[in-house]
Design a protein around this motif. Structure first.
Motif, PDB file in Angstrom:
ATOM      1  N   TRP A  24       7.050  -5.584   1.960  1.00 51.09           N
ATOM      2  CA  TRP A  24       8.414  -5.063   1.809  1.00 51.09           C
ATOM      3  C   TRP A  24       8.543  -3.581   2.117  1.00 51.09           C
ATOM      4  CZ3 TRP A  24      13.074  -7.271   0.931  1.00 51.09           C
ATOM      5  CH2 TRP A  24      13.101  -8.611   0.518  1.00 51.09           C
ATOM      6  N   SER A  25       7.522  -2.810   1.819  1.00 51.15           N
ATOM      7  CA  SER A  25       7.709  -1.361   1.823  1.00 51.15           C
ATOM      8  C   SER A  25       6.503  -0.628   2.376  1.00 51.15           C
ATOM      9  CB  SER A  25       8.001  -0.878   0.388  1.00 51.15           C
ATOM     10  OG  SER A  25       7.047  -1.394  -0.528  1.00 51.15           O
ATOM     11  N   LEU A  26       6.789   0.542   2.971  1.00 52.96           N
ATOM     12  CA  LEU A  26       5.776   1.422   3.525  1.00 52.96           C
ATOM     13  C   LEU A  26       6.101   2.858   3.146  1.00 52.96           C
ATOM     14  CD1 LEU A  26       5.726   0.052   7.195  1.00 52.96           C
ATOM     15  CD2 LEU A  26       3.977  -0.400   5.465  1.00 52.96           C
ATOM     16  N   ALA A  27       5.077   3.678   3.000  1.00 57.15           N
ATOM     17  CA  ALA A  27       5.267   5.116   2.809  1.00 57.15           C
ATOM     18  C   ALA A  27       4.079   5.842   3.412  1.00 57.15           C
ATOM     19  CB  ALA A  27       5.405   5.458   1.323  1.00 57.15           C
ATOM     20  N   VAL A  28       4.357   6.959   4.046  1.00 59.12           N
ATOM     21  CA  VAL A  28       3.326   7.757   4.717  1.00 59.12           C
ATOM     22  C   VAL A  28       3.141   9.064   3.952  1.00 59.12           C
ATOM     23  CG1 VAL A  28       2.640   8.859   6.886  1.00 59.12           C
ATOM     24  CG2 VAL A  28       3.987   6.744   6.932  1.00 59.12           C
ATOM     25  N   SER A  29       1.903   9.508   3.803  1.00 57.73           N
ATOM     26  CA  SER A  29       1.622  10.753   3.090  1.00 57.73           C
ATOM     27  C   SER A  29       2.200  11.936   3.860  1.00 57.73           C
ATOM     28  CB  SER A  29       0.115  10.934   2.909  1.00 57.73           C
ATOM     29  OG  SER A  29      -0.513  11.128   4.165  1.00 57.73           O
ATOM     30  N   PRO A  30       2.447  13.061   3.171  1.00 56.57           N
ATOM     31  CA  PRO A  30       3.031  14.233   3.836  1.00 56.57           C
ATOM     32  C   PRO A  30       2.255  14.696   5.062  1.00 56.57           C
ATOM     33  CG  PRO A  30       3.088  14.518   1.463  1.00 56.57           C
ATOM     34  CD  PRO A  30       2.284  13.279   1.724  1.00 56.57           C
ATOM     35  N   GLY A  31       0.934  14.617   5.019  1.00 59.05           N
ATOM     36  CA  GLY A  31       0.123  15.041   6.155  1.00 59.05           C
ATOM     37  C   GLY A  31      -0.062  13.966   7.213  1.00 59.05           C
ATOM     38  N   GLY A  32       0.360  12.747   6.909  1.00 57.92           N
ATOM     39  CA  GLY A  32       0.261  11.657   7.866  1.00 57.92           C
ATOM     40  C   GLY A  32      -1.083  10.970   7.927  1.00 57.92           C
ATOM     41  N   GLY A  33      -2.001  11.313   7.030  1.00 55.10           N
ATOM     42  CA  GLY A  33      -3.334  10.726   7.080  1.00 55.10           C
ATOM     43  C   GLY A  33      -3.530   9.506   6.204  1.00 55.10           C
ATOM     44  N   ARG A  34      -2.537   9.194   5.384  1.00 53.21           N
ATOM     45  CA  ARG A  34      -2.605   8.038   4.507  1.00 53.21           C
ATOM     46  C   ARG A  34      -1.317   7.232   4.618  1.00 53.21           C
ATOM     47  NH1 ARG A  34      -7.075   9.618   4.206  1.00 53.21           N
ATOM     48  NH2 ARG A  34      -8.483   9.780   2.409  1.00 53.21           N
ATOM     49  N   LEU A  35      -1.451   5.929   4.398  1.00 52.76           N
ATOM     50  CA  LEU A  35      -0.330   5.003   4.420  1.00 52.76           C
ATOM     51  C   LEU A  35      -0.470   4.087   3.218  1.00 52.76           C
ATOM     52  CD1 LEU A  35       2.012   3.400   5.932  1.00 52.76           C
ATOM     53  CD2 LEU A  35       0.161   2.104   7.031  1.00 52.76           C
ATOM     54  N   VAL A  36       0.637   3.749   2.567  1.00 53.28           N
ATOM     55  CA  VAL A  36       0.617   2.764   1.492  1.00 53.28           C
ATOM     56  C   VAL A  36       1.637   1.678   1.805  1.00 53.28           C
ATOM     57  CG1 VAL A  36      -0.246   4.264  -0.344  1.00 53.28           C
ATOM     58  CG2 VAL A  36       2.203   4.160   0.096  1.00 53.28           C
ATOM     59  N   SER A  37       1.342   0.463   1.357  1.00 56.23           N
ATOM     60  CA  SER A  37       2.247  -0.663   1.566  1.00 56.23           C
ATOM     61  C   SER A  37       2.403  -1.448   0.274  1.00 56.23           C
ATOM     62  CB  SER A  37       1.723  -1.584   2.678  1.00 56.23           C
ATOM     63  OG  SER A  37       0.447  -2.107   2.345  1.00 56.23           O
ATOM     64  N   GLY A  38       3.594  -2.010   0.079  1.00 56.33           N
ATOM     65  CA  GLY A  38       3.877  -2.814  -1.102  1.00 56.33           C
ATOM     66  C   GLY A  38       4.343  -4.198  -0.693  1.00 56.33           C
ATOM     67  N   SER A  39       3.951  -5.207  -1.470  1.00 54.78           N
ATOM     68  CA  SER A  39       4.141  -6.587  -1.037  1.00 54.78           C
ATOM     69  C   SER A  39       4.725  -7.482  -2.117  1.00 54.78           C
ATOM     70  CB  SER A  39       2.793  -7.155  -0.581  1.00 54.78           C
ATOM     71  OG  SER A  39       2.831  -8.548  -0.379  1.00 54.78           O
ATOM     72  N   SER A  40       5.201  -8.659  -1.691  1.00 54.03           N
ATOM     73  CA  SER A  40       5.657  -9.679  -2.628  1.00 54.03           C
ATOM     74  C   SER A  40       4.521 -10.232  -3.466  1.00 54.03           C
ATOM     75  CB  SER A  40       6.327 -10.836  -1.872  1.00 54.03           C
ATOM     76  OG  SER A  40       7.585 -10.466  -1.373  1.00 54.03           O
ATOM     77  N   ASP A  41       3.271  -9.988  -3.054  1.00 55.10           N
ATOM     78  CA  ASP A  41       2.139 -10.453  -3.858  1.00 55.10           C
ATOM     79  C   ASP A  41       1.855  -9.538  -5.048  1.00 55.10           C
ATOM     80  OD1 ASP A  41       0.819  -8.234  -2.789  1.00 55.10           O
ATOM     81  OD2 ASP A  41      -0.425  -9.400  -1.409  1.00 55.10           O
ATOM     82  N   GLY A  42       2.716  -8.504  -5.230  1.00 51.63           N
ATOM     83  CA  GLY A  42       2.585  -7.608  -6.373  1.00 51.63           C
ATOM     84  C   GLY A  42       1.600  -6.477  -6.178  1.00 51.63           C
ATOM     85  N   SER A  43       0.968  -6.416  -5.028  1.00 49.77           N
ATOM     86  CA  SER A  43      -0.067  -5.412  -4.814  1.00 49.77           C
ATOM     87  C   SER A  43       0.435  -4.234  -3.994  1.00 49.77           C
ATOM     88  CB  SER A  43      -1.284  -6.032  -4.112  1.00 49.77           C
ATOM     89  OG  SER A  43      -0.981  -6.311  -2.756  1.00 49.77           O
ATOM     90  N   ILE A  44      -0.288  -3.128  -4.112  1.00 47.61           N
ATOM     91  CA  ILE A  44      -0.103  -1.952  -3.266  1.00 47.61           C
ATOM     92  C   ILE A  44      -1.424  -1.689  -2.564  1.00 47.61           C
ATOM     93  CG2 ILE A  44       0.273   0.552  -3.258  1.00 47.61           C
ATOM     94  CD1 ILE A  44       2.101   0.183  -5.676  1.00 47.61           C
ATOM     95  N   ALA A  45      -1.357  -1.494  -1.243  1.00 46.48           N
ATOM     96  CA  ALA A  45      -2.568  -1.230  -0.456  1.00 46.48           C
ATOM     97  C   ALA A  45      -2.527   0.189   0.088  1.00 46.48           C
ATOM     98  CB  ALA A  45      -2.710  -2.228   0.682  1.00 46.48           C
ATOM     99  N   ILE A  46      -3.705   0.807   0.177  1.00 37.52           N
ATOM    100  CA  ILE A  46      -3.830   2.177   0.685  1.00 37.52           C
ATOM    101  C   ILE A  46      -4.680   2.148   1.948  1.00 37.52           C
ATOM    102  CG2 ILE A  46      -4.624   4.520   0.178  1.00 37.52           C
ATOM    103  CD1 ILE A  46      -4.196   2.159  -2.729  1.00 37.52           C
ATOM    104  N   TYR A  47      -4.189   2.822   2.987  1.00 41.03           N
ATOM    105  CA  TYR A  47      -4.862   2.847   4.275  1.00 41.03           C
ATOM    106  C   TYR A  47      -5.188   4.293   4.656  1.00 41.03           C
ATOM    107  CZ  TYR A  47      -2.264  -1.554   4.388  1.00 41.03           C
ATOM    108  OH  TYR A  47      -1.709  -2.768   4.061  1.00 41.03           O
ATOM    109  N   LYS A  48      -6.290   4.450   5.369  1.00 36.55           N
ATOM    110  CA  LYS A  48      -6.658   5.755   5.903  1.00 36.55           C
ATOM    111  C   LYS A  48      -6.530   5.725   7.422  1.00 36.55           C
ATOM    112  CE  LYS A  48     -10.413   9.121   6.282  1.00 36.55           C
ATOM    113  NZ  LYS A  48     -11.830   9.438   5.980  1.00 36.55           N
ATOM    114  N   GLY A  49      -6.009   6.824   7.988  1.00 36.00           N
ATOM    115  CA  GLY A  49      -5.919   6.937   9.432  1.00 36.00           C
ATOM    116  C   GLY A  49      -7.195   7.524  10.008  1.00 36.00           C
ATOM    117  N   TYR A  50      -7.693   6.923  11.085  1.00 38.96           N
ATOM    118  CA  TYR A  50      -8.921   7.378  11.737  1.00 38.96           C
ATOM    119  C   TYR A  50      -8.613   7.800  13.174  1.00 38.96           C
ATOM    120  CZ  TYR A  50     -11.493   5.245   7.862  1.00 38.96           C
ATOM    121  OH  TYR A  50     -11.976   4.928   6.623  1.00 38.96           O
ATOM    122  N   THR A  51      -9.314   8.807  13.648  1.00 40.06           N
ATOM    123  CA  THR A  51      -9.185   9.227  15.043  1.00 40.06           C
ATOM    124  C   THR A  51      -9.890   8.206  15.938  1.00 40.06           C
ATOM    125  OG1 THR A  51     -11.243  10.500  15.052  1.00 40.06           O
ATOM    126  CG2 THR A  51      -9.243  11.648  14.317  1.00 40.06           C
TER     127      THR A  51
END
Length: 248
Positions: free
Chosen positions: A169-196
């Protein structure tokens, strides 16, 4: 009365401009009178005018998002598409007296297999195509897609699956753009790291053929909410590193 699913202020100082995603498959652009002074900027004293209506989606528009400078607007909807619009807002680079207030569709992006619930822009940091930004989208098909620009053409550079087991359902990007979070109908929040590109080739050799950066899930809160996580927001840097707010 038309109901709206998402609203977003354009990141410019004057005039105040608001984009609204509607159930009637349109996006309406509302503006205030640019001659009003800062002392006038109280919500109950502002006169708003609908100056533009963007049409093209086949069904309900779910989300709208501006890029950092207001030169691009992303929209998404039940028709499974993401639209990228070029925006000629007052004071934005590329805008002239002739074009101020105009919007032009740059791309209609197909790839999701269900309603697209959320769109967000993030800096490309020179790792995705040749554009300054990427567009992230999440959908009913349980995936997140990364859209990049190369020589003016937008394309799907990465599809992220097998993280959530239900609608994202939802996404948010960190102020510096190096992290991403997502929220889902499964009740979880996932955290992602950006790699070069270089980091990706070293850490994820199976992705070596892709000439772009990479997002990888580095953490998950499996029971962040008892039900759907409908909205997320990354706190500004001054609020402390890595703080997010979620609602469900």
């Amino acid at each position: 009365c038309t109901h709206h699913r998402s609203v977003a202020f354009a990141p410019i100082q004057s005039p105040l401009i608001l984009a609204m995603a509607s159930f009637d498959a349109t996006v309406s652009i509302w503006e205030t009178d640019p001659s009003r002074t800062a002392n006038d900027l109280q919500v109950n004293s502002l006169d708003w005018e609908c100056t533009t209506q963007l049409e093209g989606h086949d069904n309900e528009v779910k989300c709208v998002a501006w890029n950092a400078v207001g030169s691009l607007l992303a929209t998404c909807g039940r028709d499974k598409t993401v639209w990228i619009w070029e925006c000629f807002l007052p004071g934005v680079i590329g805008s002239t007296a002739h074009t101020a207030g105009d919007f032009e569709c740059l791309a209609v992006l197909n790839g999701h297999e269900g309603d697209v619930k959320c769109v967000q822009f993030a800096a490309s940091h020179g790792q995705w195509g040749d554009g300054d930004e990427i567009c992230l989208s999440s959908a009913y098909d349980d995936t997140i897609k990364v859209w990049a620009e190369d020589a003016g053409d937008w394309y799907c550079a990465l599809s992220i699956g097998n993280v959530h087991s239900d609608t994202v359902w939802s996404l948010a990007v960190s102020p510096g753009g190096g992290r991403l979070v997502s929220g889902s109908s499964d009740g979880s929040i996932a955290i992602y790291k950006g790699y070069t590109r270089k980091e990706k080739d070293e850490r994820f050799p199976e992705e070596r053929n892709a000439s772009s950066g990479h997002w990888h899930c580095v953490g998950r809160l499996p029971e962040a909410h008892a039900a759907e996580v409908y909205t997320l927001h990354y706190a500004p840097s001054r609020a402390g590193h890595g703080r997010i707010a979620s609602g469900g």
